[in-house]
Design a protein around this motif. Structure first.
Motif, PDB file in Angstrom:
ATOM      1  N   TYR A 171      42.533  41.913  40.591  1.00 18.73           N
ATOM      2  CA  TYR A 171      42.382  42.723  39.050  1.00 18.73           C
ATOM      3  C   TYR A 171      41.874  41.967  38.380  1.00 18.73           C
ATOM      4  CZ  TYR A 171      47.358  43.462  40.792  1.00 18.73           C
ATOM      5  OH  TYR A 171      47.953  44.244  41.658  1.00 18.73           O
ATOM      6  N   SER A 172      41.156  43.147  37.759  1.00 20.10           N
ATOM      7  CA  SER A 172      39.985  42.657  36.438  1.00 20.10           C
ATOM      8  C   SER A 172      40.061  41.581  36.002  1.00 20.10           C
ATOM      9  CB  SER A 172      39.933  43.605  36.173  1.00 20.10           C
ATOM     10  OG  SER A 172      41.256  44.281  34.972  1.00 20.10           O
ATOM     11  N   GLN A 173      40.773  41.252  35.669  1.00 19.20           N
ATOM     12  CA  GLN A 173      41.676  39.723  33.985  1.00 19.20           C
ATOM     13  C   GLN A 173      40.741  38.672  34.999  1.00 19.20           C
ATOM     14  OE1 GLN A 173      44.319  41.585  35.682  1.00 19.20           O
ATOM     15  NE2 GLN A 173      46.577  40.404  34.527  1.00 19.20           N
ATOM     16  N   TYR A 174      40.508  38.763  36.226  1.00 25.08           N
ATOM     17  CA  TYR A 174      40.995  37.607  36.595  1.00 25.08           C
ATOM     18  C   TYR A 174      39.439  37.673  37.458  1.00 25.08           C
ATOM     19  CZ  TYR A 174      45.556  36.931  36.191  1.00 25.08           C
ATOM     20  OH  TYR A 174      47.086  36.649  35.631  1.00 25.08           O
ATOM     21  N   ARG A 175      39.160  39.401  38.381  1.00 23.61           N
ATOM     22  CA  ARG A 175      37.582  39.329  38.290  1.00 23.61           C
ATOM     23  C   ARG A 175      36.729  40.567  38.407  1.00 23.61           C
ATOM     24  NH1 ARG A 175      36.915  37.816  45.397  1.00 23.61           N
ATOM     25  NH2 ARG A 175      35.171  39.518  45.131  1.00 23.61           N
ATOM     26  N   THR A 176      36.000  40.255  38.038  1.00 23.43           N
ATOM     27  CA  THR A 176      35.220  41.307  37.137  1.00 23.43           C
ATOM     28  C   THR A 176      33.886  42.001  37.566  1.00 23.43           C
ATOM     29  OG1 THR A 176      36.718  41.423  35.627  1.00 23.43           O
ATOM     30  CG2 THR A 176      34.974  43.265  35.603  1.00 23.43           C
ATOM     31  N   PRO A 177      33.182  42.773  38.473  1.00 23.33           N
ATOM     32  CA  PRO A 177      33.561  44.026  39.152  1.00 23.33           C
ATOM     33  C   PRO A 177      34.647  43.174  39.899  1.00 23.33           C
ATOM     34  CG  PRO A 177      31.159  43.538  39.601  1.00 23.33           C
ATOM     35  CD  PRO A 177      31.877  42.462  38.667  1.00 23.33           C
ATOM     36  N   PHE A 178      35.248  43.997  40.409  1.00 19.34           N
ATOM     37  CA  PHE A 178      36.502  44.247  41.682  1.00 19.34           C
ATOM     38  C   PHE A 178      35.573  44.258  43.026  1.00 19.34           C
ATOM     39  CE2 PHE A 178      38.155  46.027  45.373  1.00 19.34           C
ATOM     40  CZ  PHE A 178      39.977  44.905  45.562  1.00 19.34           C
ATOM     41  N   GLY A 179      35.538  43.434  44.023  1.00 19.82           N
ATOM     42  CA  GLY A 179      35.177  43.412  45.129  1.00 19.82           C
ATOM     43  C   GLY A 179      33.299  42.762  45.651  1.00 19.82           C
ATOM     44  N   ALA A 180      32.887  43.565  46.048  1.00 15.48           N
ATOM     45  CA  ALA A 180      31.603  43.045  46.559  1.00 15.48           C
ATOM     46  C   ALA A 180      31.054  43.030  45.576  1.00 15.48           C
ATOM     47  CB  ALA A 180      30.627  43.621  48.114  1.00 15.48           C
ATOM     48  N   VAL A 181      29.456  42.873  45.592  1.00 17.01           N
ATOM     49  CA  VAL A 181      28.718  42.687  44.241  1.00 17.01           C
ATOM     50  C   VAL A 181      27.209  42.880  44.659  1.00 17.01           C
ATOM     51  CG1 VAL A 181      30.013  41.910  42.577  1.00 17.01           C
ATOM     52  CG2 VAL A 181      28.567  40.579  43.544  1.00 17.01           C
ATOM     53  N   THR A 182      26.600  43.391  43.885  1.00 19.63           N
ATOM     54  CA  THR A 182      24.636  43.756  44.116  1.00 19.63           C
ATOM     55  C   THR A 182      24.069  42.251  44.111  1.00 19.63           C
ATOM     56  OG1 THR A 182      24.293  44.817  41.601  1.00 19.63           O
ATOM     57  CG2 THR A 182      24.402  46.017  43.508  1.00 19.63           C
ATOM     58  N   GLU A 183      23.324  41.705  44.693  1.00 18.75           N
ATOM     59  CA  GLU A 183      22.417  40.876  44.086  1.00 18.75           C
ATOM     60  C   GLU A 183      21.710  40.575  42.937  1.00 18.75           C
ATOM     61  OE1 GLU A 183      19.262  40.508  46.577  1.00 18.75           O
ATOM     62  OE2 GLU A 183      18.156  42.807  46.772  1.00 18.75           O
ATOM     63  N   GLY A 184      22.249  39.582  42.438  1.00 17.54           N
ATOM     64  CA  GLY A 184      21.351  39.314  40.933  1.00 17.54           C
ATOM     65  C   GLY A 184      22.304  39.813  39.667  1.00 17.54           C
ATOM     66  N   SER A 185      23.292  40.276  40.430  1.00 14.61           N
ATOM     67  CA  SER A 185      24.833  41.150  38.925  1.00 14.61           C
ATOM     68  C   SER A 185      25.889  39.952  38.473  1.00 14.61           C
ATOM     69  CB  SER A 185      25.176  41.968  39.549  1.00 14.61           C
ATOM     70  OG  SER A 185      26.099  41.253  40.973  1.00 14.61           O
ATOM     71  N   PRO A 186      25.683  40.481  36.924  1.00 14.82           N
ATOM     72  CA  PRO A 186      26.231  39.189  36.737  1.00 14.82           C
ATOM     73  C   PRO A 186      28.084  39.558  37.087  1.00 14.82           C
ATOM     74  CG  PRO A 186      26.279  41.317  35.181  1.00 14.82           C
ATOM     75  CD  PRO A 186      25.197  41.136  36.032  1.00 14.82           C
ATOM     76  N   ILE A 187      28.581  38.602  37.005  1.00 14.55           N
ATOM     77  CA  ILE A 187      30.551  38.833  37.326  1.00 14.55           C
ATOM     78  C   ILE A 187      31.223  37.404  36.642  1.00 14.55           C
ATOM     79  CG2 ILE A 187      30.105  36.551  38.930  1.00 14.55           C
ATOM     80  CD1 ILE A 187      32.244  38.312  40.754  1.00 14.55           C
ATOM     81  N   HIS A 188      32.135  37.998  36.011  1.00 13.96           N
ATOM     82  CA  HIS A 188      33.519  37.444  35.221  1.00 13.96           C
ATOM     83  C   HIS A 188      34.429  36.723  36.608  1.00 13.96           C
ATOM     84  CE1 HIS A 188      35.472  35.969  31.730  1.00 13.96           C
ATOM     85  NE2 HIS A 188      36.812  36.438  32.505  1.00 13.96           N
ATOM     86  N   LEU A 189      34.400  35.340  36.276  1.00 10.72           N
ATOM     87  CA  LEU A 189      35.592  35.387  37.542  1.00 10.72           C
ATOM     88  C   LEU A 189      37.208  34.369  36.102  1.00 10.72           C
ATOM     89  CD1 LEU A 189      34.139  34.039  40.721  1.00 10.72           C
ATOM     90  CD2 LEU A 189      35.844  36.292  40.558  1.00 10.72           C
ATOM     91  N   ALA A 190      37.751  34.605  36.565  1.00 13.10           N
ATOM     92  CA  ALA A 190      38.595  33.776  35.551  1.00 13.10           C
ATOM     93  C   ALA A 190      40.036  33.257  35.893  1.00 13.10           C
ATOM     94  CB  ALA A 190      39.255  34.503  34.029  1.00 13.10           C
ATOM     95  N   PHE A 191      40.818  32.570  35.336  1.00  7.91           N
ATOM     96  CA  PHE A 191      42.262  32.068  35.836  1.00  7.91           C
ATOM     97  C   PHE A 191      43.351  31.829  34.908  1.00  7.91           C
ATOM     98  CE2 PHE A 191      40.366  28.100  36.610  1.00  7.91           C
ATOM     99  CZ  PHE A 191      41.156  26.829  35.591  1.00  7.91           C
ATOM    100  N   GLN A 192      44.720  32.477  35.528  1.00  3.31           N
ATOM    101  CA  GLN A 192      45.431  31.739  33.400  1.00  3.31           C
ATOM    102  C   GLN A 192      46.639  30.770  33.747  1.00  3.31           C
ATOM    103  OE1 GLN A 192      48.331  35.553  33.296  1.00  3.31           O
ATOM    104  NE2 GLN A 192      49.070  34.483  31.433  1.00  3.31           N
ATOM    105  N   VAL A 193      46.487  29.697  32.761  1.00  2.77           N
ATOM    106  CA  VAL A 193      47.767  28.578  33.376  1.00  2.77           C
ATOM    107  C   VAL A 193      49.315  29.189  33.051  1.00  2.77           C
ATOM    108  CG1 VAL A 193      47.882  26.232  31.958  1.00  2.77           C
ATOM    109  CG2 VAL A 193      45.672  27.402  31.884  1.00  2.77           C
ATOM    110  N   MET A 194      49.900  29.168  34.159  1.00  5.35           N
ATOM    111  CA  MET A 194      51.530  29.342  33.250  1.00  5.35           C
ATOM    112  C   MET A 194      52.259  27.887  33.510  1.00  5.35           C
ATOM    113  SD  MET A 194      50.312  32.748  34.266  1.00  5.35           S
ATOM    114  CE  MET A 194      51.853  33.204  34.336  1.00  5.35           C
ATOM    115  N   GLY A 195      51.164  27.160  33.598  1.00  3.09           N
ATOM    116  CA  GLY A 195      52.164  25.521  33.503  1.00  3.09           C
ATOM    117  C   GLY A 195      51.327  24.507  33.675  1.00  3.09           C
TER     118      GLY A 195
END
Length: 282
Positions: free
Chosen positions: A37-61
């Motif tokens: 899901y995009s709120q935790y990983r963007t872009p989805f799947g494989a990425v091109t070399e040198g490209s930006p990526i966003h990773l996250a996790f949500q605190v549920m407790g």
């Protein structure tokens, strides 16, 4: 939105359970990362070399104090501090300018020490562990890579070589003897009607996938006209190089066909015959 004072008057047991649940949520670390899901990983799947990526996790407790992202691959390792905002921890970075298989997990610090957010059995959904317990896969590929035109319209047929087609010779039997001479414990089924072995043998603590049915490359070559008749023009072979297991993902020699399947010459002959029929082989 529940008024617990009023709830205690009406349903004291329910109010106590609600209080316990709230306390548990506040004090027990619970985190969510789902690589689909995009709120935790963007872009989805494989990425091109040198490209930006966003990773996250949500605190549920729980109340994590800080977190870092651990990213590593062949001859590469990096640690990125994560930003805390609301109930999310996130990080933005660029992947290395080199294609390859990358891996990542999250290390979280809270009041009672460190925890790791690593994948569960699914490979994409996170689970909190007391120690590092595997990582999420992140594939980085060449920026200028393009899928060949011939592959875009191909009809692909996947073959698990050991189970597809036997040949009328002693290729598989000789291959079994080869592995036995290496000190391994392969077994050759007497018939394709026998069920595959799936439990440890008396001398094993864990199951070893080294029972074989005797499929060979010659057997596949003999079936090429049949495969062609299905409209197939691309064959994808599961691993065929020398290995201990029947699935051969534990390859020991990438330059040698497993003797149970045949020889390097058998593979060349298979490719030659397939090409004559307009079939490519991966």
């Amino acid at each position: 939105g529940v008024d617990k004072v009023e709830l205690y008057k009406l349903q004291p047991r329910t109010a106590n359970v609600l209080t316990l649940v709230e306390n548990c949520r506040e004090n027990t670390l619970s985190l969510l990362h789902d690589a689909r899901y995009s709120q935790y990983r963007t872009p989805f799947g494989a990425v091109t070399e040198g490209s930006p990526i966003h990773l996250a996790f949500q605190v549920m407790g729980g109340k994590p104090l800080s977190a870092v992202l651990n990213l590593y691959g062949e001859n590469f390792k990096a640690v990125y501090p994560m930003v805390h905002s609301g109930n999310m921890f996130s990080v933005d970075f660029k992947v290395p300018k080199k294609p390859g298989a990358m891996w990542y997990n999250f290390k979280i610090t809270n009041a009672d020490g460190s925890r790791w957010l690593c994948p569960d059995g699914s490979g994409y959904l996170g689970q909190v562990f007391k120690r590092e317990h595997g990582s999420f896969r992140l594939t980085v590929y060449k920026k200028d890579f393009e899928t060949p035109d011939w592959a875009k319209s191909s009809v692909m047929y996947q073959i698990f070589p050991d189970r597809f087609a036997l040949s009328d010779d002693d290729t598989a039997k000789k291959g079994i003897e080869y592995h036995i001479n290496l000190g391994q414990t392969p077994e050759l089924h007497d018939s394709t009607l026998e069920p595959p072995r799936h439990l440890p043998r008396v001398f094993e603590d864990n199951y070893s996938p080294d029972d074989f049915y005797g499929g060979t490359l010659k057997g596949i070559a003999e079936k090429l006209p049949y495969i062609k008749s299905l409209g197939v023009n691309l064959i994808y072979l599961n691993p065929i190089c020398e290995a201990r297991s029947n699935h051969r993902y534990d390859t020991s020699d990438y330059k040698k066909v497993d003797p149970i399947l045949g020889t390097n010459e058998d593979f060349e002959e298979l490719c030659y015959k397939a090409e004559k029929l307009g079939i490519r082989i991966i």
